[in-house]
Design a protein around this motif. Structure first.
Motif, PDB file in Angstrom:
ATOM      1  N   PRO A 123      16.162  -0.104  -4.180  1.00 29.99           N
ATOM      2  CA  PRO A 123      15.928   0.230  -5.605  1.00 29.99           C
ATOM      3  C   PRO A 123      14.387   0.683  -5.574  1.00 29.99           C
ATOM      4  CG  PRO A 123      15.817  -1.990  -5.040  1.00 29.99           C
ATOM      5  CD  PRO A 123      16.245  -1.480  -3.983  1.00 29.99           C
ATOM      6  N   LEU A 124      14.334   1.454  -6.699  1.00 29.64           N
ATOM      7  CA  LEU A 124      12.879   1.966  -7.156  1.00 29.64           C
ATOM      8  C   LEU A 124      12.155   0.854  -7.925  1.00 29.64           C
ATOM      9  CD1 LEU A 124      10.948   4.343  -7.338  1.00 29.64           C
ATOM     10  CD2 LEU A 124      11.945   4.945  -9.178  1.00 29.64           C
ATOM     11  N   LEU A 125      11.053   0.215  -7.003  1.00 26.85           N
ATOM     12  CA  LEU A 125      10.226  -0.831  -7.943  1.00 26.85           C
ATOM     13  C   LEU A 125       8.973  -0.306  -8.516  1.00 26.85           C
ATOM     14  CD1 LEU A 125      10.804  -3.528  -5.154  1.00 26.85           C
ATOM     15  CD2 LEU A 125      11.666  -3.317  -7.251  1.00 26.85           C
ATOM     16  N   LEU A 126       8.194   0.790  -7.842  1.00 30.12           N
ATOM     17  CA  LEU A 126       7.051   1.243  -8.418  1.00 30.12           C
ATOM     18  C   LEU A 126       7.092   2.054  -9.437  1.00 30.12           C
ATOM     19  CD1 LEU A 126       5.253   1.989  -4.998  1.00 30.12           C
ATOM     20  CD2 LEU A 126       4.944   0.024  -6.465  1.00 30.12           C
ATOM     21  N   PRO A 127       6.102   1.980 -10.486  1.00 24.80           N
ATOM     22  CA  PRO A 127       6.205   3.192 -11.640  1.00 24.80           C
ATOM     23  C   PRO A 127       6.139   4.616 -11.000  1.00 24.80           C
ATOM     24  CG  PRO A 127       4.421   1.496 -11.766  1.00 24.80           C
ATOM     25  CD  PRO A 127       4.956   1.120 -10.663  1.00 24.80           C
ATOM     26  N   THR A 128       6.646   5.216 -11.759  1.00 25.45           N
ATOM     27  CA  THR A 128       6.411   6.729 -11.629  1.00 25.45           C
ATOM     28  C   THR A 128       5.103   7.381 -11.187  1.00 25.45           C
ATOM     29  OG1 THR A 128       8.162   7.164 -13.467  1.00 25.45           O
ATOM     30  CG2 THR A 128       7.101   9.154 -12.665  1.00 25.45           C
ATOM     31  N   GLY A 129       5.079   8.232 -10.140  1.00 23.70           N
ATOM     32  CA  GLY A 129       3.650   8.593  -9.697  1.00 23.70           C
ATOM     33  C   GLY A 129       3.178   7.663  -8.608  1.00 23.70           C
ATOM     34  N   TRP A 130       3.493   6.459  -8.507  1.00 22.87           N
ATOM     35  CA  TRP A 130       2.879   5.720  -7.368  1.00 22.87           C
ATOM     36  C   TRP A 130       3.705   5.977  -6.056  1.00 22.87           C
ATOM     37  CZ3 TRP A 130      -1.377   2.828  -8.160  1.00 22.87           C
ATOM     38  CH2 TRP A 130      -1.838   2.872  -9.526  1.00 22.87           C
ATOM     39  N   SER A 131       2.852   5.762  -5.017  1.00 24.33           N
ATOM     40  CA  SER A 131       3.160   5.705  -3.614  1.00 24.33           C
ATOM     41  C   SER A 131       2.344   4.613  -2.927  1.00 24.33           C
ATOM     42  CB  SER A 131       3.269   7.124  -3.153  1.00 24.33           C
ATOM     43  OG  SER A 131       1.685   7.665  -3.251  1.00 24.33           O
ATOM     44  N   VAL A 132       3.023   4.263  -1.786  1.00 26.38           N
ATOM     45  CA  VAL A 132       2.224   3.383  -0.924  1.00 26.38           C
ATOM     46  C   VAL A 132       1.737   4.067   0.080  1.00 26.38           C
ATOM     47  CG1 VAL A 132       2.322   1.262   0.573  1.00 26.38           C
ATOM     48  CG2 VAL A 132       3.861   1.640  -1.583  1.00 26.38           C
ATOM     49  N   LEU A 133       0.329   3.950   0.183  1.00 21.98           N
ATOM     50  CA  LEU A 133      -0.382   4.723   1.328  1.00 21.98           C
ATOM     51  C   LEU A 133      -0.473   3.882   2.636  1.00 21.98           C
ATOM     52  CD1 LEU A 133      -3.454   6.369  -0.525  1.00 21.98           C
ATOM     53  CD2 LEU A 133      -1.410   7.350   0.349  1.00 21.98           C
ATOM     54  N   SER A 134      -0.882   2.648   2.564  1.00 23.87           N
ATOM     55  CA  SER A 134      -0.995   1.655   3.718  1.00 23.87           C
ATOM     56  C   SER A 134      -0.683   0.345   3.466  1.00 23.87           C
ATOM     57  CB  SER A 134      -2.323   1.777   4.435  1.00 23.87           C
ATOM     58  OG  SER A 134      -3.225   1.434   3.595  1.00 23.87           O
ATOM     59  N   ILE A 135      -0.175  -0.584   4.463  1.00 22.25           N
ATOM     60  CA  ILE A 135       0.068  -2.013   4.284  1.00 22.25           C
ATOM     61  C   ILE A 135      -0.728  -2.527   5.496  1.00 22.25           C
ATOM     62  CG2 ILE A 135       1.540  -3.889   4.369  1.00 22.25           C
ATOM     63  CD1 ILE A 135       3.730  -1.863   2.942  1.00 22.25           C
ATOM     64  N   ASP A 136      -1.736  -3.264   5.275  1.00 23.00           N
ATOM     65  CA  ASP A 136      -2.615  -4.043   6.302  1.00 23.00           C
ATOM     66  C   ASP A 136      -2.079  -5.439   6.279  1.00 23.00           C
ATOM     67  OD1 ASP A 136      -4.338  -5.190   7.990  1.00 23.00           O
ATOM     68  OD2 ASP A 136      -6.196  -4.319   6.943  1.00 23.00           O
ATOM     69  N   VAL A 137      -1.089  -5.444   7.458  1.00 28.97           N
ATOM     70  CA  VAL A 137      -0.291  -6.885   7.702  1.00 28.97           C
ATOM     71  C   VAL A 137      -1.458  -7.955   8.044  1.00 28.97           C
ATOM     72  CG1 VAL A 137       1.328  -8.276   8.910  1.00 28.97           C
ATOM     73  CG2 VAL A 137       1.815  -5.541   7.912  1.00 28.97           C
ATOM     74  N   ALA A 138      -2.370  -7.743   8.758  1.00 28.01           N
ATOM     75  CA  ALA A 138      -3.445  -8.592   9.285  1.00 28.01           C
ATOM     76  C   ALA A 138      -4.238  -9.182   8.104  1.00 28.01           C
ATOM     77  CB  ALA A 138      -4.230  -8.012  10.306  1.00 28.01           C
ATOM     78  N   ARG A 139      -4.771  -8.280   7.406  1.00 29.43           N
ATOM     79  CA  ARG A 139      -5.554  -8.729   6.085  1.00 29.43           C
ATOM     80  C   ARG A 139      -4.844  -8.962   4.903  1.00 29.43           C
ATOM     81  NH1 ARG A 139      -9.025  -4.060   4.948  1.00 29.43           N
ATOM     82  NH2 ARG A 139      -9.605  -5.324   3.299  1.00 29.43           N
ATOM     83  N   GLY A 140      -3.321  -8.886   4.767  1.00 29.07           N
ATOM     84  CA  GLY A 140      -2.707  -9.044   3.566  1.00 29.07           C
ATOM     85  C   GLY A 140      -3.109  -8.234   2.280  1.00 29.07           C
ATOM     86  N   CYS A 141      -3.113  -6.730   2.640  1.00 28.98           N
ATOM     87  CA  CYS A 141      -3.669  -5.893   1.697  1.00 28.98           C
ATOM     88  C   CYS A 141      -2.583  -4.664   1.467  1.00 28.98           C
ATOM     89  CB  CYS A 141      -4.868  -5.296   2.006  1.00 28.98           C
ATOM     90  SG  CYS A 141      -6.317  -6.554   2.059  1.00 28.98           S
ATOM     91  N   ILE A 142      -2.682  -3.949   0.453  1.00 34.07           N
ATOM     92  CA  ILE A 142      -2.037  -2.736   0.101  1.00 34.07           C
ATOM     93  C   ILE A 142      -2.518  -1.716  -0.602  1.00 34.07           C
ATOM     94  CG2 ILE A 142      -0.792  -3.614  -1.763  1.00 34.07           C
ATOM     95  CD1 ILE A 142       1.595  -2.411  -1.011  1.00 34.07           C
ATOM     96  N   ARG A 143      -2.407  -0.448   0.023  1.00 32.65           N
ATOM     97  CA  ARG A 143      -3.352   0.716  -0.669  1.00 32.65           C
ATOM     98  C   ARG A 143      -2.269   1.471  -1.387  1.00 32.65           C
ATOM     99  NH1 ARG A 143      -7.862   4.327   1.530  1.00 32.65           N
ATOM    100  NH2 ARG A 143      -8.676   5.044  -0.738  1.00 32.65           N
ATOM    101  N   PHE A 144      -2.446   1.882  -2.698  1.00 30.63           N
ATOM    102  CA  PHE A 144      -1.637   2.796  -3.236  1.00 30.63           C
ATOM    103  C   PHE A 144      -2.382   4.005  -3.659  1.00 30.63           C
ATOM    104  CE2 PHE A 144       0.141  -1.338  -5.096  1.00 30.63           C
ATOM    105  CZ  PHE A 144       1.358  -1.136  -4.558  1.00 30.63           C
ATOM    106  N   ALA A 145      -1.354   5.121  -4.085  1.00 25.08           N
ATOM    107  CA  ALA A 145      -1.878   6.317  -4.486  1.00 25.08           C
ATOM    108  C   ALA A 145      -1.053   6.613  -5.777  1.00 25.08           C
ATOM    109  CB  ALA A 145      -1.710   7.513  -3.423  1.00 25.08           C
ATOM    110  N   LEU A 146      -2.110   7.077  -6.596  1.00 28.70           N
ATOM    111  CA  LEU A 146      -1.513   7.668  -7.905  1.00 28.70           C
ATOM    112  C   LEU A 146      -1.596   9.039  -8.174  1.00 28.70           C
ATOM    113  CD1 LEU A 146      -0.260   7.193 -11.058  1.00 28.70           C
ATOM    114  CD2 LEU A 146      -2.473   6.282 -11.644  1.00 28.70           C
ATOM    115  N   ASN A 147      -0.336   9.656  -8.180  1.00 31.37           N
ATOM    116  CA  ASN A 147      -0.345  11.128  -8.078  1.00 31.37           C
ATOM    117  C   ASN A 147      -1.068  11.842  -7.061  1.00 31.37           C
ATOM    118  OD1 ASN A 147       1.419  11.165 -10.273  1.00 31.37           O
ATOM    119  ND2 ASN A 147      -0.218  10.881 -11.861  1.00 31.37           N
TER     120      ASN A 147
END
Length: 157
Positions: A123-147
């Motif tokens: 399923p599409l969970l993110l709003p339009t224009g958003w994508s996932v650049l990276s997921i840092d499992v060790a630190r528990g972080c996520i980085r997005f990009a908007l357009n």
């Protein structure tokens, strides 16, 4: 070699067929077991496991949505105000990094890539224009990009 005696042969001797005779039935009464108290386990320093019923009573059924926020529990999830997304956790499945999120579109798992989908049928969970650049499992972080514009990472508190 002398002939074998008649009783040695499987078919028996002569033409007579033996008849079965029924023996009278004798009722057998089992001896009563001696009175004993509950069996005591030897004292070797081990704790006995709880009964299955005790475990089932202690952990009643599961939740309808395992990704939904817990009611009455102070959450330490990261909140992204721009997306309305809550980051609940991160995990590694094989060699694929995933993030467990709750968004206005629902709850589920997102992966690195356009739209954050972990598969074509996800399923599409993110709003339009958003994508996932990276997921840092060790630190528990996520980085997005908007357009395609990278955003600041946010982490589980």
């Amino acid at each position: 070699m002398p002939p074998l005696p008649c009783w040695w042969l499987w078919g028996g001797c002569g033409g007579e067929t033996p008849t079965a005779t029924a023996l009278p039935l004798v009722p057998v009464k089992p001896e009563p077991l001696p009175e004993t108290s509950a069996v005591q386990a030897p004292s070797i320093g081990l704790t006995p496991l709880p009964l299955a019923e005790e475990v089932q009573q202690a952990a009643p059924g599961g939740r309808v949505d395992p990704f939904a926020p817990l009611v009455g529990v102070e959450a330490a999830d990261a909140q992204a105000p721009a997306t309305g997304l809550a980051l609940t956790g991160v995990l590694l499945v094989g060699d694929q990094k995933r993030a467990i999120v709750t968004t206005p579109n629902g709850s589920g798992v997102i992966c690195v890539g356009a739209e954050g989908r972990c598969g074509a049928d996800a399923p599409l969970l993110l709003p339009t224009g958003w994508s996932v650049l990276s997921i840092d499992v060790a630190r528990g972080c996520i980085r997005f990009a908007l357009n395609d514009e990278p955003q600041d990472p946010f982490c589980i508190a």
